[in-house]
Write an enzyme that holds these catalytic residues in place. Structure first.
Site, mmCIF file in Angstrom:
data_model
loop_
_atom_site.group_PDB
_atom_site.id
_atom_site.type_symbol
_atom_site.label_atom_id
_atom_site.label_comp_id
_atom_site.label_asym_id
_atom_site.label_seq_id
_atom_site.Cartn_x
_atom_site.Cartn_y
_atom_site.Cartn_z
ATOM 1 N N SER A 60 0.851 -1.195 0.000
ATOM 2 C CA SER A 60 0.000 0.000 0.000
ATOM 3 C C SER A 60 0.883 1.240 0.000
ATOM 4 O O SER A 60 1.639 1.469 0.952
ATOM 5 C CB SER A 60 -0.895 0.016 1.243
ATOM 6 O OG SER A 60 -1.461 1.303 1.419
ATOM 7 N N GLU A 151 -15.224 -9.275 4.522
ATOM 8 C CA GLU A 151 -15.303 -8.317 5.635
ATOM 9 C C GLU A 151 -15.899 -8.991 6.870
ATOM 10 O O GLU A 151 -15.514 -8.698 7.999
ATOM 11 C CB GLU A 151 -16.107 -7.079 5.211
ATOM 12 C CG GLU A 151 -16.027 -5.969 6.211
ATOM 13 C CD GLU A 151 -15.995 -4.565 5.607
ATOM 14 O OE1 GLU A 151 -15.731 -4.419 4.400
ATOM 15 O OE2 GLU A 151 -16.233 -3.614 6.363
ATOM 16 N N ASP A 163 -22.029 -1.214 0.327
ATOM 17 C CA ASP A 163 -20.775 -0.571 -0.076
ATOM 18 C C ASP A 163 -20.125 -1.282 -1.251
ATOM 19 O O ASP A 163 -19.672 -0.651 -2.218
ATOM 20 C CB ASP A 163 -19.795 -0.539 1.101
ATOM 21 C CG ASP A 163 -20.335 0.260 2.272
ATOM 22 O OD1 ASP A 163 -21.350 0.958 2.094
ATOM 23 O OD2 ASP A 163 -19.746 0.172 3.361
#
Ligand code: ADP
Ligand code: MG
Length: 380
Positions: A60, A151, A163
């Protein structure tokens, strides 16, 4: 740098957007309605197959760190962000799909933990990229569902489907009226002219949110359990009417009642909002935003003083039709319907007042409903 692939010649790039939710908070896991839209802010994920069978690296750029893992030794990590990735990989492997070693470098212009769903963008971007890289043949809905499952299992947030659905399915210029029970959806054109959607980021990162999120979900389940004693065939709060709820009010307890009452009213508001948008009734759109925020603040109790401050701040300004906190709660962004000629002044005024009240520099963004996840091949 830890986790950065030594040789990196990406084969494909995935653009995985965040989302706003116009209205319909905490209704998705109650099988109700939501009205989100993907936005231009996104996570870009570059992928390459690295030739190994099992070794994977993900880096990241936002966190300036990465990690490595072995496809045959998947387990949840102590490091939160790694679980969004590992969870998706786990769900894909669990289905029996064959992955090989890959490297991924990601970078995001989405504010993180600000209610614009960087989490779903990350999960869905990963699912989308791996689907393409290894020809898994997953359709969009399968990617949505396995991202949601990731999730639940690896991150531990018992989120609904909104989402992920919004991030993957978004369409430019439209919001998605999604029925979370049937997963039927209708694209609702968004013509707000001369008004614009302006987000004000409170910069309050919703750390509480994942634990409180699960508490809210449980409270809804408790309310449903009470209702079922009188109406045994009920499957979700979606099927409950106001009079059914009121008939159980006395035995439910105040908090549970208010949570359920909010969900019932929020579902109604979503449908009214879709109708108001179709009729271009922007006054009504604004009024519903304010009503929804009151529900979030008083009945569902997922707001915070900073969000309340920014919503209240708009109420004396005739150029603003409505405002509310968007996303799961406890901070993040407020969504404001602002006349185009007033945007700069509004941002300047809000910034100043917010700085005086909380010594925080807010950030403001104009957002446009945008297309969902996309993917392009890199010519090497
Ligand atoms: P939101 O979805 O509203 O942004 P969440 O708390 O649900 O907030 O998800 C934020 C989490 O997602 C971060 O704490 C991090 O673990 C992960 N995440 C999001 N974007 C990135 C990124 N660019 N790099 C690494 N992890 C990220
Ligand atoms: Mg999230």
């Amino acid at each position: 740098m830890k986790g950065f692939p030594t040789y990196f010649t990406p084969e494909l790039v995935v653009a995985s957007p965040g989302r706003i939710n116009l209205i319909g908070e905490h209704t998705d896991y109650n099988m109700g309605y939501v009205l989100p839209a993907a936005i231009e802010k996104k996570i870009s994920l570059q992928f390459q197959r690295n030739g190994s069978q099992k070794n994977c690296r993900v880096f990241s750029k936002n966190f300036n760190t990465g990690f490595e893992f072995d496809l045959s030794l998947l387990a949840p990590s102590q490091v939160t962000w790694e679980n969004y990735i590992l969870g998706v990989v786990h769900e894909i492997v669990k289905r029996g799909d064959r992955l090989g070693g890959f490297d991924c470098v990601l970078e995001s212009d989405l504010p993180i933990g600000s209610g614009l769903s960087s989490s779903a963008a990350l999960e869905c971007g990963m699912a989308y990229g791996l689907n393409q890289l290894f020809n898994l043949g997953l359709d969009k809905l399968e990617m949505v569902k396995l991202s949601q499952a990731a999730e639940h299992t690896y991150v531990g947030t018992q989120c609904g489907i909104m989402d992920q659905f919004a991030s993957v399915m978004g369409k430019a210029g439209h919001a998605i009226l999604l029925d979370c029970r049937s997963l039927d959806y209708e694209m609702i054109p968004i013509n707000l002219n001369p008004y614009k959607i302006i987000l004000l980021n409170t910069k309050v990162v919703h750390n509480l949110a994942s634990s409180e999120y699960n508490v809210r979900k449980r409270q809804c389940e408790e309310g449903l359990a009470v209702l079922r004693r009188r109406y045994p065939t009920l499957k979700s709060l979606r099927e409950v009417t106001g009079s059914m709820l009121d008939s159980c009010k006395a035995i439910m307890g105040d908090i549970t009642y208010r949570r359920c009452d909010f969900v019932l009213k929020e579902n109604e508001r979503v449908l009214q909002m879709a109708e108001a948008l179709k009729q271009n009734n922007l006054q009504k759109v604004g009024q519903l935003l304010y009503e929804a925020h009151e529900g979030i603040r008083k009945d569902y109790e997922v707001s915070c003083v900073e969000s309340d401050f920014l919503v209240d701040f708009t109420k004396d300004l005739p150029e603003i039709l409505g405002a509310r906190q968007t996303g799961g709660g406890f901070g993040g962004c407020t969504l404001n319907l602002v006349h185009g000629s007033f945007v700069d002044e509004f941002i300047a005024m809000a910034t100043l007042s917010y700085q005086e009240a909380y010594t925080i520099d807010l950030e403001a963004y104009e957002v446009l409903p945008s297309q969902g996840t996309s993917c392009s091949m890199v010519q090497n």
